[in-house]
Design a protein around this motif. Sequence first.
Motif, PDB file in Angstrom:
ATOM      1  N   GLY A  30       0.244  12.083 -22.854  1.00  0.00           N
ATOM      2  CA  GLY A  30      -0.823  12.896 -22.273  1.00  0.00           C
ATOM      3  C   GLY A  30      -0.573  14.376 -22.478  1.00  0.00           C
ATOM      4  O   GLY A  30      -1.195  14.995 -23.314  1.00  0.00           O
ATOM      5  N   HIS A  31       0.335  14.946 -21.735  1.00  0.00           N
ATOM      6  CA  HIS A  31       0.750  16.338 -21.878  1.00  0.00           C
ATOM      7  C   HIS A  31       2.273  16.315 -21.977  1.00  0.00           C
ATOM      8  O   HIS A  31       2.933  15.789 -21.077  1.00  0.00           O
ATOM      9  N   ALA A  32       2.821  16.890 -23.047  1.00  0.00           N
ATOM     10  CA  ALA A  32       4.266  16.801 -23.238  1.00  0.00           C
ATOM     11  C   ALA A  32       4.809  18.001 -23.998  1.00  0.00           C
ATOM     12  O   ALA A  32       4.168  18.509 -24.920  1.00  0.00           O
ATOM     13  N   THR A  33       5.994  18.421 -23.606  1.00  0.00           N
ATOM     14  CA  THR A  33       6.710  19.465 -24.333  1.00  0.00           C
ATOM     15  C   THR A  33       7.358  18.831 -25.566  1.00  0.00           C
ATOM     16  O   THR A  33       7.509  17.603 -25.634  1.00  0.00           O
ATOM     17  N   PRO A  34       7.775  19.641 -26.521  1.00  0.00           N
ATOM     18  CA  PRO A  34       8.474  19.079 -27.683  1.00  0.00           C
ATOM     19  C   PRO A  34       9.707  18.255 -27.287  1.00  0.00           C
ATOM     20  O   PRO A  34       9.968  17.208 -27.897  1.00  0.00           O
ATOM     21  N   ASP A  35      10.448  18.678 -26.274  1.00  0.00           N
ATOM     22  CA  ASP A  35      11.614  17.907 -25.826  1.00  0.00           C
ATOM     23  C   ASP A  35      11.212  16.549 -25.254  1.00  0.00           C
ATOM     24  O   ASP A  35      11.890  15.548 -25.467  1.00  0.00           O
ATOM     25  N   GLN A  36      10.099  16.511 -24.544  1.00  0.00           N
ATOM     26  CA  GLN A  36       9.614  15.237 -24.007  1.00  0.00           C
ATOM     27  C   GLN A  36       9.138  14.321 -25.132  1.00  0.00           C
ATOM     28  O   GLN A  36       9.364  13.115 -25.102  1.00  0.00           O
ATOM     29  N   VAL A  37       8.497  14.902 -26.143  1.00  0.00           N
ATOM     30  CA  VAL A  37       8.078  14.121 -27.308  1.00  0.00           C
ATOM     31  C   VAL A  37       9.308  13.564 -28.016  1.00  0.00           C
ATOM     32  O   VAL A  37       9.343  12.380 -28.384  1.00  0.00           O
ATOM     33  N   SER A  45      13.106   5.529 -32.646  1.00  0.00           N
ATOM     34  CA  SER A  45      13.776   5.904 -33.888  1.00  0.00           C
ATOM     35  C   SER A  45      14.744   7.057 -33.641  1.00  0.00           C
ATOM     36  O   SER A  45      14.327   8.136 -33.247  1.00  0.00           O
ATOM     37  N   GLU A  46      15.999   6.817 -33.929  1.00  0.00           N
ATOM     38  CA  GLU A  46      17.005   7.877 -33.805  1.00  0.00           C
ATOM     39  C   GLU A  46      16.935   8.854 -34.985  1.00  0.00           C
ATOM     40  O   GLU A  46      17.591   9.877 -34.977  1.00  0.00           O
ATOM     41  N   ALA A  47      16.137   8.527 -35.983  1.00  0.00           N
ATOM     42  CA  ALA A  47      16.091   9.316 -37.214  1.00  0.00           C
ATOM     43  C   ALA A  47      15.230  10.575 -37.099  1.00  0.00           C
ATOM     44  O   ALA A  47      14.930  11.197 -38.101  1.00  0.00           O
ATOM     45  N   VAL A  48      14.834  10.943 -35.905  1.00  0.00           N
ATOM     46  CA  VAL A  48      13.987  12.118 -35.716  1.00  0.00           C
ATOM     47  C   VAL A  48      14.775  13.172 -34.940  1.00  0.00           C
ATOM     48  O   VAL A  48      15.374  12.881 -33.916  1.00  0.00           O
ATOM     49  N   ASN A  49      14.760  14.411 -35.455  1.00  0.00           N
ATOM     50  CA  ASN A  49      15.455  15.488 -34.751  1.00  0.00           C
ATOM     51  C   ASN A  49      14.445  16.503 -34.220  1.00  0.00           C
ATOM     52  O   ASN A  49      13.253  16.431 -34.522  1.00  0.00           O
ATOM     53  N   VAL A  50      14.917  17.433 -33.436  1.00  0.00           N
ATOM     54  CA  VAL A  50      14.031  18.378 -32.756  1.00  0.00           C
ATOM     55  C   VAL A  50      13.271  19.256 -33.748  1.00  0.00           C
ATOM     56  O   VAL A  50      12.103  19.580 -33.523  1.00  0.00           O
ATOM     57  N   SER A  51      13.888  19.626 -34.870  1.00  0.00           N
ATOM     58  CA  SER A  51      13.161  20.456 -35.837  1.00  0.00           C
ATOM     59  C   SER A  51      12.006  19.675 -36.466  1.00  0.00           C
ATOM     60  O   SER A  51      10.952  20.247 -36.744  1.00  0.00           O
ATOM     61  N   GLU A  58       3.389  21.402 -35.323  1.00  0.00           N
ATOM     62  CA  GLU A  58       2.708  22.526 -35.957  1.00  0.00           C
ATOM     63  C   GLU A  58       1.702  22.031 -37.003  1.00  0.00           C
ATOM     64  O   GLU A  58       0.562  22.501 -37.061  1.00  0.00           O
ATOM     65  N   VAL A  59       2.100  21.053 -37.805  1.00  0.00           N
ATOM     66  CA  VAL A  59       1.202  20.477 -38.813  1.00  0.00           C
ATOM     67  C   VAL A  59       0.018  19.799 -38.125  1.00  0.00           C
ATOM     68  O   VAL A  59      -1.137  20.006 -38.501  1.00  0.00           O
ATOM     69  N   LEU A  60       0.301  18.985 -37.110  1.00  0.00           N
ATOM     70  CA  LEU A  60      -0.759  18.266 -36.406  1.00  0.00           C
ATOM     71  C   LEU A  60      -1.727  19.220 -35.710  1.00  0.00           C
ATOM     72  O   LEU A  60      -2.931  18.983 -35.682  1.00  0.00           O
ATOM     73  N   GLU A  61      -1.201  20.316 -35.180  1.00  0.00           N
ATOM     74  CA  GLU A  61      -2.087  21.300 -34.550  1.00  0.00           C
ATOM     75  C   GLU A  61      -2.925  22.010 -35.605  1.00  0.00           C
ATOM     76  O   GLU A  61      -4.119  22.251 -35.405  1.00  0.00           O
ATOM     77  N   GLY A  62      -2.329  22.323 -36.739  1.00  0.00           N
ATOM     78  CA  GLY A  62      -3.075  22.946 -37.834  1.00  0.00           C
ATOM     79  C   GLY A  62      -4.219  22.081 -38.333  1.00  0.00           C
ATOM     80  O   GLY A  62      -5.243  22.594 -38.792  1.00  0.00           O
ATOM     81  N   LEU A  63      -4.051  20.772 -38.240  1.00  0.00           N
ATOM     82  CA  LEU A  63      -5.090  19.833 -38.656  1.00  0.00           C
ATOM     83  C   LEU A  63      -6.099  19.551 -37.535  1.00  0.00           C
ATOM     84  O   LEU A  63      -7.052  18.804 -37.728  1.00  0.00           O
ATOM     85  N   GLY A  64      -5.862  20.136 -36.357  1.00  0.00           N
ATOM     86  CA  GLY A  64      -6.768  19.941 -35.238  1.00  0.00           C
ATOM     87  C   GLY A  64      -6.600  18.604 -34.537  1.00  0.00           C
ATOM     88  O   GLY A  64      -7.515  18.134 -33.867  1.00  0.00           O
ATOM     89  N   LEU A  65      -5.435  17.991 -34.665  1.00  0.00           N
ATOM     90  CA  LEU A  65      -5.189  16.686 -34.048  1.00  0.00           C
ATOM     91  C   LEU A  65      -4.534  16.796 -32.681  1.00  0.00           C
ATOM     92  O   LEU A  65      -4.634  15.888 -31.862  1.00  0.00           O
ATOM     93  N   PRO A  76       5.792  25.238 -24.963  1.00  0.00           N
ATOM     94  CA  PRO A  76       4.392  24.845 -24.870  1.00  0.00           C
ATOM     95  C   PRO A  76       4.266  23.347 -24.594  1.00  0.00           C
ATOM     96  O   PRO A  76       5.175  22.569 -24.886  1.00  0.00           O
ATOM     97  N   THR A  77       3.145  22.967 -24.040  1.00  0.00           N
ATOM     98  CA  THR A  77       2.848  21.571 -23.757  1.00  0.00           C
ATOM     99  C   THR A  77       1.734  21.138 -24.694  1.00  0.00           C
ATOM    100  O   THR A  77       0.710  21.815 -24.797  1.00  0.00           O
ATOM    101  N   TYR A  78       1.931  20.017 -25.372  1.00  0.00           N
ATOM    102  CA  TYR A  78       0.960  19.518 -26.346  1.00  0.00           C
ATOM    103  C   TYR A  78       0.161  18.361 -25.773  1.00  0.00           C
ATOM    104  O   TYR A  78       0.673  17.584 -24.973  1.00  0.00           O
ATOM    105  N   HIS A  79      -1.076  18.257 -26.208  1.00  0.00           N
ATOM    106  CA  HIS A  79      -1.914  17.118 -25.852  1.00  0.00           C
ATOM    107  C   HIS A  79      -2.826  16.784 -27.025  1.00  0.00           C
ATOM    108  O   HIS A  79      -3.121  17.622 -27.867  1.00  0.00           O
ATOM    109  N   SER A  80      -3.232  15.539 -27.074  1.00  0.00           N
ATOM    110  CA  SER A  80      -4.080  15.046 -28.150  1.00  0.00           C
ATOM    111  C   SER A  80      -5.499  15.560 -27.978  1.00  0.00           C
ATOM    112  O   SER A  80      -5.968  15.735 -26.863  1.00  0.00           O
TER     113      SER A  80
END
Length: 137
Positions: A30-37, A45-51, A58-65, A76-80
Motif C-alpha cells: 500500500g504505502h511503503a518506504t524503500p526499506d520496507q519494500v 529473493s535474497e538477490a535484491v539489494n537496497v540500490s 525511480e524507473v517505475l515512478e518515471g513510467l508513472g507506475l 519517501p513513501t511509495y504507493h501504486s
Amino acid sequence: MADWRSRLRESGHRLTPQRELILAAVEELGHATPDQVLAHVRRRSEAVNVSTIYRTLEVLEGLGLVRHAHLSDRAPTYHSVTDHEHFHTVCRNCGGVTSVDPGVLSSLRETLREDHGFAMDVGHLTVFGTCAEGCES
C-alpha cells in the motif's frame, strides 16, 4: 499487470524478476518506504539489494507506475498508481496516515487554476496536523 510490462519494454527497460517483485511489493504494502519494500522483497529473493530497490522505484515512478510522497522527514513513501488518486494527512502526534480523496480540494484547485494559472498535483501532497482520535497533546 500486463500493461506495466508493455510500458517497461516500450521505454527500453528490461523486464526482470526483481522489478516484478518490487512493483508487487509496493502494491501489496500500500504505502511503503524503500526499506520496507526491501524487507518485503527479501522474503522472496535474497538477490535484491537496497540500490536495486531505489533504482527500480525511480524507473517505475518515471513510467508513472508508482508515486512517492513525503509522509515524514525520513525516506519517501511509495504507493501504486493502480490505487485511486489521493493525498495524505499525517498526524504529528500518533503518526497516523490517511489517504484522502482529492475532491475535497476542488475549490482550492479551482482557485489556484483561475487566480494563478497553476495546476495542482495532489499525488505528492501531504498535509500535517493532528487527528481527532484523541491523541492530541
